[in-house]
Design a protein around this motif. Structure first.
Motif, mmCIF file in Angstrom:
data_model
loop_
_atom_site.group_PDB
_atom_site.id
_atom_site.type_symbol
_atom_site.label_atom_id
_atom_site.label_comp_id
_atom_site.label_asym_id
_atom_site.label_seq_id
_atom_site.Cartn_x
_atom_site.Cartn_y
_atom_site.Cartn_z
ATOM 1 N N THR A 150 53.055 26.356 46.146
ATOM 2 C CA THR A 150 52.569 27.580 46.793
ATOM 3 C C THR A 150 52.651 27.449 48.318
ATOM 4 O OG1 THR A 150 51.193 28.165 44.918
ATOM 5 C CG2 THR A 150 50.551 29.091 47.021
ATOM 6 N N SER A 159 53.377 38.868 54.855
ATOM 7 C CA SER A 159 54.786 38.729 54.496
ATOM 8 C C SER A 159 55.606 39.944 54.919
ATOM 9 C CB SER A 159 54.911 38.539 52.982
ATOM 10 O OG SER A 159 54.587 39.744 52.308
ATOM 11 N N LYS A 160 54.935 40.947 55.452
ATOM 12 C CA LYS A 160 55.661 42.147 55.884
ATOM 13 C C LYS A 160 56.248 41.926 57.284
ATOM 14 C CE LYS A 160 54.549 44.202 52.120
ATOM 15 N NZ LYS A 160 55.539 44.117 51.053
ATOM 16 N N TYR A 176 57.853 40.153 47.993
ATOM 17 C CA TYR A 176 56.991 38.994 47.722
ATOM 18 C C TYR A 176 55.802 39.398 46.859
ATOM 19 C CZ TYR A 176 53.651 35.210 48.868
ATOM 20 O OH TYR A 176 52.732 34.184 48.821
ATOM 21 N N LYS A 231 54.585 30.020 50.657
ATOM 22 C CA LYS A 231 53.887 30.670 51.777
ATOM 23 C C LYS A 231 54.589 30.399 53.108
ATOM 24 C CE LYS A 231 49.221 31.107 49.914
ATOM 25 N NZ LYS A 231 47.819 30.699 50.054
ATOM 26 N N PRO A 257 52.504 37.434 45.747
ATOM 27 C CA PRO A 257 51.754 36.178 45.786
ATOM 28 C C PRO A 257 50.964 35.949 44.506
ATOM 29 C CG PRO A 257 50.722 37.806 47.215
ATOM 30 C CD PRO A 257 51.884 38.480 46.560
ATOM 31 N N GLU A 258 50.540 34.714 44.348
ATOM 32 C CA GLU A 258 49.718 34.360 43.184
ATOM 33 C C GLU A 258 48.328 34.981 43.377
ATOM 34 O OE1 GLU A 258 48.988 30.188 43.020
ATOM 35 O OE2 GLU A 258 48.328 30.225 40.935
ATOM 36 N N ASN A 259 47.733 35.461 42.311
ATOM 37 C CA ASN A 259 46.379 36.046 42.349
ATOM 38 C C ASN A 259 46.229 37.097 43.446
ATOM 39 O OD1 ASN A 259 45.508 34.359 40.267
ATOM 40 N ND2 ASN A 259 45.080 32.714 41.706
ATOM 41 N N HIS A 260 47.226 37.943 43.587
ATOM 42 C CA HIS A 260 47.175 38.966 44.637
ATOM 43 C C HIS A 260 46.082 39.984 44.314
ATOM 44 C CE1 HIS A 260 49.599 40.657 41.437
ATOM 45 N NE2 HIS A 260 49.197 41.837 41.857
ATOM 46 N N ARG A 279 41.941 35.488 50.241
ATOM 47 C CA ARG A 279 43.142 35.040 49.517
ATOM 48 C C ARG A 279 43.581 36.123 48.546
ATOM 49 N NH1 ARG A 279 43.735 29.074 47.216
ATOM 50 N NH2 ARG A 279 45.817 29.842 46.887
ATOM 51 N N GLY A 280 44.860 36.337 48.494
ATOM 52 C CA GLY A 280 45.384 37.357 47.596
ATOM 53 C C GLY A 280 45.581 38.677 48.303
ATOM 54 N N VAL A 281 44.860 38.891 49.396
ATOM 55 C CA VAL A 281 45.004 40.133 50.165
ATOM 56 C C VAL A 281 45.908 39.888 51.373
ATOM 57 C CG1 VAL A 281 43.780 41.890 51.503
ATOM 58 C CG2 VAL A 281 42.720 40.926 49.456
ATOM 59 N N GLU A 339 48.072 37.536 52.080
ATOM 60 C CA GLU A 339 49.446 37.053 51.896
ATOM 61 C C GLU A 339 50.457 38.201 51.895
ATOM 62 O OE1 GLU A 339 46.864 36.039 50.119
ATOM 63 O OE2 GLU A 339 47.086 34.012 49.341
ATOM 64 N N VAL A 340 50.122 39.265 51.163
ATOM 65 C CA VAL A 340 51.072 40.394 51.078
ATOM 66 C C VAL A 340 51.265 41.003 52.469
ATOM 67 C CG1 VAL A 340 51.616 42.548 49.898
ATOM 68 C CG2 VAL A 340 50.193 40.869 48.776
#
Lengths: 309, 319
Positions: B52, A112-113, B87, B56, B89-92, A104-106, A108-109
């Motif tokens: 969230t 989203s690409k 974008y 997402k 994200p939370e806690n990225h 989590r946190g890795v 998602e970015v």
């Protein structure tokens, strides 16, 4: 552009692992050790004259000498150090790549690409192989150069060991990724990959036993099951054979002295196994192994693509 | 299932978004949200409301069970429009082996930003978020606030039309928060659309043009801040003296009496005048008359009581 970015990232991630530097040290140590050995007409010189071993092995002609050097390079150095220790280190070092990617946190970015998930997965998968590709190149490249300049024997076919070792790693890495995608646990990925490697090798060894002991072929069901299993699993044991063949190294059996205790019969059978192994068709062994790898990668990719993060 | 509705001029036009997680946990139960181009839109709600999850889904990180609508005029997940979206994200977390500058370059390359543009924009954005002197430092040496600043810069590298920020001020000190607010307003002035998800209601109040309140997987309220607050104004009148003498008269007017404070609900100057008349008639001293606008927090608390299935407790609904 996206693919290249992920390949570069694969290299950076590899470089960040301590094992990357351990392996580099290992490669340079092997090349340095080889450099300290020189073959002279009257024997072997170690550490620039510190020790000398007198032997006439190297006066028996350039062709035999090239055979011996190729065998030393492929079978003793590349197969043992790179093909075993190197691959195990690479499995351990890369096992965390996918679990980290999916944290989590890795993830998602990345998701989203504007890149399909399968594209991201494949680029990451191939990028992870950069770890072993870099080391195989350094290891084989340096030992190749030392053999050429220091020992006077150039074995161009030995360079094909680089893609072969990466291929061997890819057969195993697909299992590691599948486990990682399902469990997100690097330790589980390492352990199950080593179990799978043992299983692949066992399947091939069982099949070799039918060549070594032809009378066992009477157990038709077992023989057919063994043949089928051999073609399904990746043929990890064929990789060193291909490396040896392409480097034109002497067969191990040819270098084996006849031992009265073992007897001629056993040697004949060992030769039969060696002949059977050397007779494998590269396209067939690599192709069927890649089919297995493709299937496992598709399974992992499907799971990766369908998951909510 | 993602279906396309007719083309709209909304930057974000989400219609009937559902998400049911395994074990029948309903995170979203038919969310409809519209965000105009060039506005700052705030999404708020209690923990577990589905905020969230919704963000997402917009960013293709979570697959909706059902979703209609468009983002930047194209169906959700359209690659071209994802390339035009930033974008955070939370806690990225960014790979610790990269430096700040490498992070920007890497993620911008994944967003298909040409190399020349990446090289030009990275220093500009690092400057904008106050991270220039840390650009060559590995990310694993960064503090939470520095990571947040870098994350915002990362979200802007592709010069996006739509910027989706999940808790953008998380981990920032007051000065950092002020800087982010200024940056957001500046981006809006440049015509960018900003979709903010934050639990810091006061932050949203300061920058948002419109907000939606998500409660238990449904939109409970949506509109501009003035639209949401105009019906919830009340006037508080404090006085001193004998309360008992006016209690009956004030109740007749429909005023809530709490000690020496009379509260007139809604916007009603006539009622306020009547209360003042009653108090003056009895010779009581009026200390203050204060119109009171509800804050976002008041609206949120009030909205939580109006959503089916919202029993005041946060969390996705299990059916």
């Amino acid at each position: 552009m996206q693919f290249l970015a992920l390949m570069i990232d694969g290299f950076r991630e590899s470089r960040d692992r301590k094992l990357f530097w351990v392996m580099l040290l290992m490669s340079l140590s092997v090349a340095s050790a080889m450099f300290c050995v020189a073959f002279k007409p009257n024997g072997v010189d170690i550490l620039f004259g510190t020790w000398q071993i007198e032997t006439d092995v190297f006066t028996i002609g350039d062709e035999v000498r090239a055979d011996i050097v190729a065998t030393v390079l492929v079978e003793w150095i590349a197969d043992t150090i790179l093909g075993w220790i190197g691959v195990i280190i690479a499995i351990i070092a890369t096992a965390g790549f996918f679990p980290t990617l999916m944290e989590r946190g890795v993830v998602e970015v990345l998701l989203s690409k504007p890149m399909p998930r399968w594209g991201l997965f494949l680029a990451k998968y191939l990028g992870s192989m950069v770890f072993l590709l870099v080391h195989a190149t350094i290891f084989v490249g340096s030992t190749f150069l030392v053999a050429g300049f220091r020992w006077g024997v150039w074995v161009p076919g030995y360079l094909l060991t680089i893609p072969l070792v990466v291929l061997l790693f890819s057969y195993l890495y697909c299992v590691s990724v599948l486990v990682a995608v399902y469990t997100r646990n690097a330790m589980a990925a390492v352990l199950l990959t080593l179990v799978a490697w043992t299983m692949f090798a066992t399947v091939q060894s069982v099949d070799d036993m039918f060549v070594f002991m032809p009378e066992w072929k009477e157990y038709r069901t077992a023989y057919q099951a063994s043949q089928t299993a051999r073609w399904i699993v990746p043929k990890t044991q064929d990789i060193p054979i291909l490396a040896k063949r392409w480097a034109k190294a002497a067969a191990a059996v040819e270098l084996m002295p006849i031992n009265e205790e073992v007897g001629h019969k056993m040697r004949d059978r060992a030769e039969a196994v060696e002949r059977a192994r050397m007779a494998i068709h590269p396209a067939l062994t690599i192709g069927s192994s890649l089919l297995f790898e493709a299937f496992v990668v598709m399974l992992a990719m499907w799971k990766f693509s369908r998951k909510d993060y | 299932m993602v279906a396309v509705t007719e083309m709209t001029n909304w930057a974000v036009d989400l219609i009937d978004v559902h998400k049911t997680y395994p074990r029948n946990i309903q995170a979203l139960r038919g969310v409809n949200i519209q965000v105009g181009r060039g506005e700052i839109f705030g999404l708020l709600g209690p923990n577990g409301a589905g905020k969230t999850t919704l963000v997402k889904i917009m960013m293709t990180v979570v697959r909706p069970t059902r979703a209609l609508g468009t983002i930047l005029g194209r169906p959700i997940g359209h690659r071209g429009k994802l390339a035009a979206t930033g974008y955070l994200p939370e806690n990225h977390r960014f790979p610790g082996y990269l430096t700040g500058a490498q992070v920007l370059d890497h993620y911008a390359a994944l967003a298909k930003v040409p190399r020349a543009l990446r090289r030009k924009r990275a220093p500009e954005l690092l400057e904008q978020v106050g991270m220039t002197k840390w650009s060559d430092t590995r990310v694993d040496k960064y503090s939470k606030g520095m990571l947040q600043r870098l994350g915002i810069a990362q979200a802007l590298m592709n010069d996006p039309e739509l910027i989706v920020l999940d808790e953008p001020t998380d981990g920032l000190d007051p000065v950092g928060r002020r800087d982010v607010r200024a940056l957001l307003l500046n981006l809006r002035d440049q015509g960018k659309t900003i979709f903010l998800n934050s639990h810091l209601l006061s932050e949203l109040e300061m920058v948002c043009d419109r907000v939606a309140i998500l409660v238990n997987g449904l939109v409970a309220r949506q509109g501009t801040l003035s639209e949401l607050t105009e019906h919830t104004v009340e006037t508080r009148i404090t006085f001193c003296g004998d309360t008992a003498s006016v209690e009956g008269d004030l109740k007749k007017i429909g005023v809530k009496l709490d000690g020496s404070m009379a509260t007139v609900g809604g916007y009603s100057p006539e009622k306020v005048n009547k209360v003042i008349d009653v108090l003056r008639k009895e010779g009581l001293t009026i200390e203050s008359v204060q119109p009171h606008r509800f804050s976002l927090e008041d609206i949120l608390v009030e909205a939580m009581g109006h959503v089916p299935g919202a029993d005041g407790r946060a969390g996705a609904k299990q059916v």
